[in-house]
Motif scaffolding. Sequence first.
Motif, short mmCIF file in Angstrom:
data_model
loop_
_atom_site.label_atom_id
_atom_site.label_comp_id
_atom_site.label_asym_id
_atom_site.label_seq_id
_atom_site.Cartn_x
_atom_site.Cartn_y
_atom_site.Cartn_z
N TYR A 109 -9.44 -4.09 12.70
CA TYR A 109 -8.38 -4.93 12.15
C TYR A 109 -8.15 -6.12 13.04
O TYR A 109 -7.96 -5.95 14.25
N HIS A 118 -4.47 4.20 -0.26
CA HIS A 118 -5.64 4.88 -0.81
C HIS A 118 -5.55 6.37 -0.50
O HIS A 118 -4.75 6.80 0.32
N HIS A 174 -1.96 6.76 1.54
CA HIS A 174 -1.59 6.22 2.85
C HIS A 174 -2.26 4.86 3.01
O HIS A 174 -3.22 4.54 2.31
N ARG A 191 -7.35 -4.14 16.60
CA ARG A 191 -7.14 -2.68 16.52
C ARG A 191 -8.38 -2.04 15.93
O ARG A 191 -8.93 -2.54 14.95
#
Length: 200
Positions: A109, A118, A174, A191
């Motif tokens: 990320y 998802h 989530h 991240r």
Amino acid sequence: MEELMPGVFLFRGYVNEEDIFNTIVELKAETPFRHMVTPGGKKINVAGFSMGQCGWYSDRRGYRYEKIDPLSNKPWPSIPDYLTEITGQAAAKAGFEDFAPDSCFINMYKPGVRLTAHIDQDEQDFSQPIVSISVGVSAIFQIFGEKRGGKAFNIRLNGGDLLIFGGPARRLYHGVKKLEPQSHPLTGDIRYNLTFRKAL
Ligand code: MD6
Ligand code: FE
């Protein structure tokens, strides 16, 4: 270890981020992070690749596990033994005795990137948990429930945290909130998240 809700176990600061960061740096030289597309043709904003006997893959043909990386036509790199050990031991502490991952998806990320809600449901056996490890800057992991929307249960995941998602939580929706700009001594503003699965 804290059980945050049935089937969700958080181990704060459980892993050595530096070891895992070094593993990622080695691997990504051979197996680049790539943006896959959904079966509907949308670009997935989070870049990723896999390790293990098979890797999660998505393109116009659907979601699935592939034994050969379609980008390189080579097998995925193997999961280092120390990661199989750490994730197996943590799973055992949460009551999942025989967890032995055959696949790990590594997500990357950058600031501003989010992961839409998802369910992970391309694996064969939902009695097996998913074990997640975070490295680098923190993010807010959101658990929605059996439907995509509504009020989320938010968990801030920091680098070094390990999360187990199993049992009654295994097929809950989530996602990850848009990554805030932050700075981390190893990864800068990035991240990484590694999700270990028993897929086959
Ligand atoms: C992430 N994690 O933390 C994305 N899925 O970046 C997931 O999508 C995930 O952490 C299943 C189980 C645990 C997870
Ligand atoms: Fe997931």
